[in-house]
Design a protein around this motif. Structure first.
Motif, mmCIF file in Angstrom:
data_model
loop_
_atom_site.group_PDB
_atom_site.id
_atom_site.type_symbol
_atom_site.label_atom_id
_atom_site.label_comp_id
_atom_site.label_asym_id
_atom_site.label_seq_id
_atom_site.Cartn_x
_atom_site.Cartn_y
_atom_site.Cartn_z
ATOM 1 N N TRP A 15 3.278 -4.500 15.387
ATOM 2 C CA TRP A 15 2.625 -3.203 15.535
ATOM 3 C C TRP A 15 1.161 -3.307 15.128
ATOM 4 C CZ3 TRP A 15 1.571 1.138 17.505
ATOM 5 C CH2 TRP A 15 0.926 2.150 16.817
ATOM 6 N N ALA A 16 0.882 -4.036 14.052
ATOM 7 C CA ALA A 16 -0.497 -4.196 13.600
ATOM 8 C C ALA A 16 -1.318 -4.962 14.638
ATOM 9 C CB ALA A 16 -0.530 -4.915 12.256
ATOM 10 N N ARG A 17 -0.739 -5.976 15.220
ATOM 11 C CA ARG A 17 -1.438 -6.755 16.245
ATOM 12 C C ARG A 17 -1.724 -5.894 17.471
ATOM 13 N NH1 ARG A 17 2.235 -10.155 17.060
ATOM 14 N NH2 ARG A 17 1.762 -11.396 15.241
ATOM 15 N N GLY A 18 -0.749 -5.121 17.888
ATOM 16 C CA GLY A 18 -0.951 -4.231 19.030
ATOM 17 C C GLY A 18 -2.008 -3.177 18.758
ATOM 18 N N ALA A 19 -2.023 -2.668 17.536
ATOM 19 C CA ALA A 19 -3.032 -1.681 17.172
ATOM 20 C C ALA A 19 -4.420 -2.312 17.149
ATOM 21 C CB ALA A 19 -2.702 -1.057 15.826
ATOM 22 N N ALA A 20 -4.515 -3.555 16.723
ATOM 23 C CA ALA A 20 -5.805 -4.242 16.731
ATOM 24 C C ALA A 20 -6.314 -4.434 18.155
ATOM 25 C CB ALA A 20 -5.687 -5.590 16.022
ATOM 26 N N ILE A 21 -5.433 -4.844 19.045
ATOM 27 C CA ILE A 21 -5.819 -5.004 20.450
ATOM 28 C C ILE A 21 -6.227 -3.662 21.028
ATOM 29 C CG2 ILE A 21 -4.953 -5.605 22.749
ATOM 30 C CD1 ILE A 21 -3.206 -7.738 21.294
ATOM 31 N N VAL A 66 -4.263 5.988 15.650
ATOM 32 C CA VAL A 66 -3.407 4.870 16.057
ATOM 33 C C VAL A 66 -3.912 3.573 15.424
ATOM 34 C CG1 VAL A 66 -2.631 3.497 18.033
ATOM 35 C CG2 VAL A 66 -2.767 5.987 18.217
ATOM 36 N N ILE A 67 -5.212 3.364 15.467
ATOM 37 C CA ILE A 67 -5.794 2.154 14.892
ATOM 38 C C ILE A 67 -5.618 2.144 13.374
ATOM 39 C CG2 ILE A 67 -7.948 0.874 14.603
ATOM 40 C CD1 ILE A 67 -8.786 2.178 17.327
ATOM 41 N N GLU A 68 -5.797 3.292 12.744
ATOM 42 C CA GLU A 68 -5.669 3.375 11.286
ATOM 43 C C GLU A 68 -4.243 3.100 10.839
ATOM 44 O OE1 GLU A 68 -5.149 4.363 7.365
ATOM 45 O OE2 GLU A 68 -4.162 5.510 8.931
ATOM 46 N N ILE A 69 -3.267 3.632 11.535
ATOM 47 C CA ILE A 69 -1.868 3.388 11.171
ATOM 48 C C ILE A 69 -1.515 1.919 11.369
ATOM 49 C CG2 ILE A 69 0.516 3.910 11.817
ATOM 50 C CD1 ILE A 69 -0.454 6.792 12.397
ATOM 51 N N GLY A 70 -2.043 1.309 12.422
ATOM 52 C CA GLY A 70 -1.831 -0.124 12.626
ATOM 53 C C GLY A 70 -2.454 -0.954 11.518
ATOM 54 N N GLY A 71 -3.646 -0.543 11.063
ATOM 55 C CA GLY A 71 -4.281 -1.240 9.942
ATOM 56 C C GLY A 71 -3.480 -1.095 8.665
ATOM 57 N N ALA A 72 -2.934 0.091 8.438
ATOM 58 C CA ALA A 72 -2.105 0.304 7.260
ATOM 59 C C ALA A 72 -0.866 -0.571 7.323
ATOM 60 C CB ALA A 72 -1.716 1.778 7.137
ATOM 61 N N SER A 73 -0.314 -0.754 8.519
ATOM 62 C CA SER A 73 0.853 -1.608 8.677
ATOM 63 C C SER A 73 0.517 -3.061 8.336
ATOM 64 C CB SER A 73 1.384 -1.508 10.111
ATOM 65 O OG SER A 73 2.488 -2.373 10.300
ATOM 66 N N ALA A 74 -0.667 -3.496 8.759
ATOM 67 C CA ALA A 74 -1.072 -4.876 8.470
ATOM 68 C C ALA A 74 -1.309 -5.072 6.972
ATOM 69 C CB ALA A 74 -2.344 -5.206 9.251
ATOM 70 N N ARG A 75 -1.923 -4.081 6.336
ATOM 71 C CA ARG A 75 -2.204 -4.215 4.897
ATOM 72 C C ARG A 75 -0.917 -4.190 4.070
ATOM 73 N NH1 ARG A 75 -6.447 -1.015 6.593
ATOM 74 N NH2 ARG A 75 -5.326 0.894 6.146
ATOM 75 N N ASN A 76 0.097 -3.496 4.547
ATOM 76 C CA ASN A 76 1.343 -3.368 3.797
ATOM 77 C C ASN A 76 2.346 -4.460 4.130
ATOM 78 O OD1 ASN A 76 0.460 -1.059 2.469
ATOM 79 N ND2 ASN A 76 1.172 0.268 4.125
ATOM 80 N N HIS A 77 2.006 -5.325 5.043
ATOM 81 C CA HIS A 77 2.943 -6.349 5.474
ATOM 82 C C HIS A 77 2.924 -7.516 4.521
ATOM 83 C CE1 HIS A 77 5.517 -8.846 7.643
ATOM 84 N NE2 HIS A 77 5.225 -8.449 8.840
#
Length: 77
Positions: A15-21, A66-77
């Motif tokens: 999800w984080a990768r998709g949000a980054a793209i 959408v981008i912010e939630i993806g970033g939060a997912s990456a930081r929490n992973h």
């Protein structure tokens, strides 16, 4: 708890990768719309530039969460 982090949800790297793209594509779309506004700014019909500006603003407002939630997912992973 970070903004966008939901209790009980597990972070997902995909999800984080998709949000980054999506963020990179969004930046290109917003930049393109901004160039279109500048290109149409001198036209006698001001509606084109205004409508493109509105589209860029709405797209930006919709893509940021959408981008912010993806970033939060990456930081929490």
């Amino acid at each position: 708890m970070a903004f966008g982090a939901m209790p009980g949800m597990t972070p997902d790297a995909a999800w984080a990768r998709g949000a980054a793209i999506f963020g990179y594509v969004s930046a290109a779309v917003i930049l393109g719309l901004t160039f279109a506004v500048v290109a149409n700014n001198d036209s006698s019909d001001g509606d084109a530039a205004r409508n493109l500006g509105i589209a860029a603003t709405v797209y930006t407002a919709g893509s940021i969460p959408v981008i912010e939630i993806g970033g939060a997912s990456a930081r929490n992973h």
